[in-house]
Structure formats: structure tokens, C-alpha cells
Write an enzyme that holds these catalytic residues in place. Structure first.
Site, mmCIF file in Angstrom:
data_model
loop_
_atom_site.group_PDB
_atom_site.id
_atom_site.type_symbol
_atom_site.label_atom_id
_atom_site.label_comp_id
_atom_site.label_asym_id
_atom_site.label_seq_id
_atom_site.Cartn_x
_atom_site.Cartn_y
_atom_site.Cartn_z
ATOM 1 N N HIS A 18 -5.874 65.183 38.348
ATOM 2 C CA HIS A 18 -4.455 65.508 38.516
ATOM 3 C C HIS A 18 -3.789 64.694 39.616
ATOM 4 C CE1 HIS A 18 -6.199 68.168 41.609
ATOM 5 N NE2 HIS A 18 -5.027 68.080 42.207
ATOM 6 N N LEU A 56 -3.679 61.580 39.719
ATOM 7 C CA LEU A 56 -3.024 60.463 39.033
ATOM 8 C C LEU A 56 -1.670 60.867 38.461
ATOM 9 C CD1 LEU A 56 -6.078 58.914 37.169
ATOM 10 C CD2 LEU A 56 -5.020 58.145 39.292
ATOM 11 N N ASP A 101 -16.486 66.638 45.166
ATOM 12 C CA ASP A 101 -15.286 67.410 44.848
ATOM 13 C C ASP A 101 -14.012 66.590 45.007
ATOM 14 O OD1 ASP A 101 -14.133 69.995 44.149
ATOM 15 O OD2 ASP A 101 -13.325 70.013 46.182
ATOM 16 N N HIS A 144 -10.855 61.863 43.099
ATOM 17 C CA HIS A 144 -9.445 61.776 43.478
ATOM 18 C C HIS A 144 -9.140 60.565 44.371
ATOM 19 C CE1 HIS A 144 -8.950 65.515 41.550
ATOM 20 N NE2 HIS A 144 -9.320 66.308 42.537
ATOM 21 N N LYS A 154 -11.616 70.247 54.387
ATOM 22 C CA LYS A 154 -11.058 71.595 54.269
ATOM 23 C C LYS A 154 -11.044 72.265 55.637
ATOM 24 C CE LYS A 154 -12.403 72.198 49.457
ATOM 25 N NZ LYS A 154 -10.993 72.172 49.014
ATOM 26 N N ARG A 203 -2.054 54.950 53.845
ATOM 27 C CA ARG A 203 -1.540 54.111 54.937
ATOM 28 C C ARG A 203 -2.052 52.686 54.752
ATOM 29 N NH1 ARG A 203 0.337 56.352 59.840
ATOM 30 N NH2 ARG A 203 0.742 58.576 59.594
ATOM 31 N N ARG A 238 3.433 59.030 51.354
ATOM 32 C CA ARG A 238 2.974 60.381 51.659
ATOM 33 C C ARG A 238 3.191 61.320 50.476
ATOM 34 N NH1 ARG A 238 5.827 62.807 56.614
ATOM 35 N NH2 ARG A 238 7.334 63.541 55.074
ATOM 36 N N TYR A 291 7.683 55.312 53.910
ATOM 37 C CA TYR A 291 8.360 54.713 55.052
ATOM 38 C C TYR A 291 7.565 53.533 55.580
ATOM 39 C CZ TYR A 291 5.351 58.092 57.577
ATOM 40 O OH TYR A 291 4.303 58.844 58.038
#
Length: 537
Positions: A129, A131, A186, A191, A288, A298, A321, A329
Site C-alpha cells: 500500500h 506504492l 514487516d 515497503h 515502532k 530525504r 514527506r 520542500y
């Protein structure tokens, strides 16, 4: 000729609504059908097939989408039952799988062989998710639709890339599942690695799913296996003074085995061995129960050559972000407004909630469902991508497990980030730090410790104590000795070469430190804004 009447059925196996969504789900289910049964029982799947045929009665085409919101351990059995019993004969059939896709290269290969024997690749949708997140989807347009980045997006201009995803909550409610997989399986292997691919891949021939995924596979093949020397692992412990009340540690969860070594935090440094990125570290960090919620990319550029501003310049940085607010930015150097000619750091800011009025961004899973229904696989993971991803991380995961690598402990809600000193191979050490509220709540750090990584924690609240690490105590003892030595030089030997003005200032400074006050301006490091500290800084 009249158009065919189409019935599309979305079958979600194992899903359940959250408590605060019950009223919305009631409205949703009012227009749907619900069946109770075992998803590994052929009779239950046969009843599901009969119910779907009733729904499709009167339609020319019956499309079926099976979303397996289930443990990956039952994927093979459920997929076999669906293929044998519940396929549509008048429309398309699609199956959706959620991560994790296996636990290592071997288990993934077995799962993939089984699925591919039942369904074709265009029928299988492997969900990541991330993506489908708004800021991740903008990466390809940002890179390939803006001429200014064309010559900058390589090792000649870029010093390092950091991909971060920090969560402020622990594994509450899923400790048993999480302990089996850990933070690398995980989050990092899927991800964050997928985000890395979109940041670093070459320009695709088209924006079609095949061309995008072809380029991601090419990039993954250029990444060597992850090494333990380039990894930091952590596990959170409980806190009686966490924000919102006392928080239990990871091992306090009854579903987590005693003495578990499963990491809840990881920083992994990867290299890409190709012409564009050779020598640029890609740092993947997630965890976590951390001190702040932050999801971002970044891209930090090199120091300016031939600096004429006496080291007062910071590196340029492009920040994309995801959390807590969508923003993009660019951090640049500019002149201090007014008569001063001092360089200061500013931002070219594109914060979505201020730039786009009345903006309502779709949830990533809204895009996921819509893409599956339309058959667009561009934001899903192909089988050969996963093969390469597991190749990169399987040796590391096996080494961590076989050698029983102990993760470093951090307090629930205290750790904010880990900085990596490029080229260092030493083990990490904890260090307290601080957060400064800039326009985008940019993190800052203290001095560079004598090792490869830097743990940065939130400042303690009044009256709260934290046990110092050994090296911190040594640092305190050393500073105390230096202060005493300075006091002896200034006070006990007034005939030294120090001027009366210098003695006065030294005494003022010592008295200020003793009372907890200081007049020194804070030192802002030039390279640590993105969590990276270079060896030569």
C-alpha cells in the site's frame, strides 16, 4: 448491439471493521452480502460460489475479485480452494495477496510456485500500500517531468538518500504475529525497499505497469546483499512516563515469548552498484514506539566545493514527506535578511494542506481497490521483484537469527532516529538529543559519537531520569575535569597570559554553567539535518 450487463463481486476473506468505523461499515454492508464459513473448507467455498452465482444472475458478465486478508500461512490452501471451486466462467477472476510473501527466499519461492500454478501473473495482485500513497505516487512525475533534476539525480550531486518511516505506537494487539517476522520483514524488505526503487530506478519507456516494474527489477539486481555491519536493530521497553500514560514494553505482551530477540526498530544501509548511484548510501530506517511519527524521503546533496562562507553553509536537501502532513520542500542557503551578509538556511515549501485548498486525499487502500478493479498493476509488486528483494535480505535475516543478535533497548516513545556515519563499521551506541521546532519540525543532534551510528532520544520531562550509557558517563567526567582545570588556570593562576578581560569572561561562563544558564549560541551541525553524519565532519 446492447452493452453487456456486468456484475463485479469483491470477496474479502478475513476482514473485520474497526470499532470506530462500525456505523460506516453498516452502511457499506447494507448493499452487500455476508457469508460465514471456514476459508480453508471446500464446502464453505462451494457455498460462497453458489451465493456469487445468485448475485450474477441476470448479468451477462460476472467478474470476481478475491481479497485474501488472511495470514500468509494459509495462502496456498485458500488459493487452491478458490481455484477449484469459486472461479467465474463469464468474466475475469483476480486474487489479491497481502504481505508478508513468505519469510525468506525459499519460503517465497514455494508460495510463488503454488500461486503461479493456479493463476496467471496478470490475475495476481500483491499489495504494497506504500506504492499507493500520494507522495510516493508523485515520485515518478517529480523525477521525470522536471528538467532541473535530470542532471542532479546521481552520485555526482547526491551525497545520500534516507527513507524513514517511524510509528509512535507499538505492536499492541499483534505481538504474536510480529514476533514471527520482525521489523525487517514487516517494513524494510517490502515497503521501504519499494520506495527506494522509485527514487533510484531509471526512466521507464512508458508509465505502464510492465515498464515501471521492469526498471525496478533492473535496479534491485544492482543491490548487493545487506550486511550485518550496516544494520542497527532495536527493541522497545516499557515506560511509566510515556505520553498518554504508562506504556508496556514489547516483551510485556503476553503473546510475545519471554526473551524474544525480534527487533522493533531497524536501520539498514544499502548500496546500489551501478553507474548512477555507486558510492551513495541508501539508508532505510523504521521502527515502532518511537518518539515521533515521521514518514519521509530525504535526498541530501553534496557540500558546496570551495566554500567561502567559513563553514556556515548546510547541505541542500530535498524532502518528500508522507507523514505527518504531505509536503515537499527544498532546503537551500540564502542571505540573512537585512544588513547582514550571513548565510542562513531557508526552505522552498510545498505543503499540500496550505497549497491545495479543500484538499481531500484518498487513502492508499482506496487507490489499491480502484487499481485492482481497473486491472492496473503499476502499484503492485511483481514476482521477480520479490525474488530480488528476498535475495538482498535473506542472508542478513538468517545471520541475525542463527547468531541470536541482541537488539539494543530503547524506551517507548523516546527514540526519534538513528544517524549513520558513512563508512563506519563500529557498533551503535545510545545518545540523548533534542528536537527543535523549525518550519517542518526538523530533527537536530548533538556532537558526533565515536562510532558508526547515533541514537537520538527525546528530551526527558522535568523530574524524569534516564540511565546513562557508560560512554556518556565518561564524557561527563571528562567535561567536569576540563571545567576544574579551566577554573584552576583562571582563578588560581591570575598571572598567566590570559588577559583580565578573558579571566572575567571565563568566570562568567563558569558561573553561568553552574547555575544552568548559558549565553552560547546553539551550534547547528551542517550534515546532520537528514540523520547523516559524514566521517570528515
Amino acid at each position: 448491439m446492447a452493452a453487456d450487463k456486468v456484475c463485479t463481486s469483491l470477496v474479502i476473506l478475513g476482514a473485520s471493521p474497526k470499532e470506530n468505523e462500525k456505523s460506516l461499515m453498516d452502511q457499506f454492508w447494507a448493499a452487500n452480502r455476508y457469508m460465514s464459513g471456514s476459508y480453508t473448507d471446500k464446502e464453505s467455498i462451494a457455498k460462497l460460489n453458489a451465493e456469487l452465482k445468485k448475485l450474477e444472475n441476470g448479468y451477462d458478465v460476472g467478474n470476481r475479485l478475491f481479497y485474501l486478508a488472511l495470514p500468509s500461512s494459509v495462502f496456498e490452501e485458500v488459493a487452491s480452494c478458490l481455484r477449484e471451486t469459486a472461479m467465474s466462467s463469464t468474466g475475469w477472476n483476480r486474487i489479491v495477496l497481502e504481505k508478508p510473501f513468505g519469510k525468506d527466499s525459499e519460503s517465497y519461492a514455494q508460495l510463488n510456485r503454488h500461486i503461479c500454478n493456479l493463476f496467471t501473473e496478470d490475475q495476481v495482485f500483491r499489495v504494497d500500500h506504500f506504492l499507493s500513497h500520494e507522495m510516493i505516487q508523485t515520485l515518478l512525475i517529480l523525477r521525470f517531468a522536471n528538467y532541473i533534476f535530470r542532471s542532479l539525480w546521481n552520485s555526482n550531486s547526491i551525497k545520500c538518500v534516507v527513507v524513514t518511516y517511524n510509528e509512535t505506537f507499538g505492536t499492541e494487539g499483534r505481538g504474536g504475529y510480529f514476533d514471527e517476522y520482525g521489523i525487517i520483514r514487516d517494513m524494510v524488505q517490502n515497503h521501504l525497499l519499494q520506495v527506494l526503487c522509485l527514487v533510484a530506478m531509471e526512466k521507464p519507456v512508458t508509465t505502464g505497469a510492465k515498464d515501471i516494474r521492469d526498471e525496478k527489477v533492473k535496479l534491485l539486481r544492482c543491490i548487493p546483499e545487506a550486511k550485518l555491519s550496516d544494520v542497527v536493530l532495536g527493541q522497545y521497553v516499557g515506560s511509566l512516563q510515556a505520553e498518554g500514560g504508562a506504556k508496556a514494553g514489547y516483551q510485556d505482551d503476553e503473546s510475545v515469548p519471554d526473551g524474544s530477540l525480534a527487533p522493533t526498530f531497524a536501520t539498514v544501509v544499502l548500496q546500489i552498484k551501478n553507474e548512477r548511484w555507486d558510492g551513495v548510501p541508501f539508508i532505510l530506517q523504521c521502527g515502532k514506539a518511537l518518539g515521533e511519527q515521521r514518514g519521509e524521503i530525504r535526498v541530501q546533496f553534496h557540500d558546496i566545493p570551495g566554500d567561502v562562507f567559513q563553514g556556515k553553509c548546510h547541505r541542500n536537501e530535498l524532502v518528500i514527506r508522507m507523514l505527518p502532513d504531505e509536503a515537499m520542500y527544498l532546503k537551500i542557503m540564502m542571505k540573512q535578511p537585512g544588513f547582514s551578509f550571513e548565510p542562513i538556511q531557508g526552505e522552498l515549501d510545498l505543503t499540500y494542506r496550505t497549497h491545495f485548498k479543500d484538499l481531500l486525499l484518498p487513502h492508499p487502500y482506496e487507490r489499491v481497490i480502484l487499481s485492482i478493479l481497473s486491472g492496473d498493476q503499476a502499484s503492485f509488486v511483481r514476482s521477480d521483484e520479490l525474488k530480488e528483494a528476498w535475495r538482498i535480505f535473506t542472508p542478513l535475516l538468517h545471520q541475525i537469527e542463527n547468531e541470536h543478535v541482541t537488539p539494543y533497548k530503547y524506551t517507548y516513545g523516546r527514540l526519534t532516529r538513528v544517524a549513520h556515519r558513512q563508512g563506519a563499521k563500529a557498533k551503535p551506541a545510545f545518545r540523548s538529543g533534542s528536537s527543535t521546532s523549525h518550519a517542518h519540525n526538523e530533527p537536530t543532534t548533538g556532537p558526533e559519537p565515536p562510532n558508526g551510528f547515533l541514537f537520538n532520544e527525546k528530551p526527558l520531562r522535568p523530574g524524569e531520569k534516564r540511565q546513562k550509557e557508560d560512554w556518556e558517563n565518561i564524557w561527563v567526567y571528562g567535561m567536569t575535569f576540563n571545567l576544574l582545570l579551566a577554573f584552576a588556570v583562571v582563578v588560581l593562576k591570575p598571572d598567566t597570559s590570559i588577559s583580565s578581560w578573558g579571566r572575567k569572561k571565563a568566570l562568567e561562563r563558569l558561573s553561568g554553567e553552574a547555575s544552568g544558564e548559558t549565553t552560547d549560541d546553539p551550534v547547528v551541525p551542517t550534515e546532520e539535518e537528514a540523520g547523516i553524519v559524514s566521517e570528515d565532519s
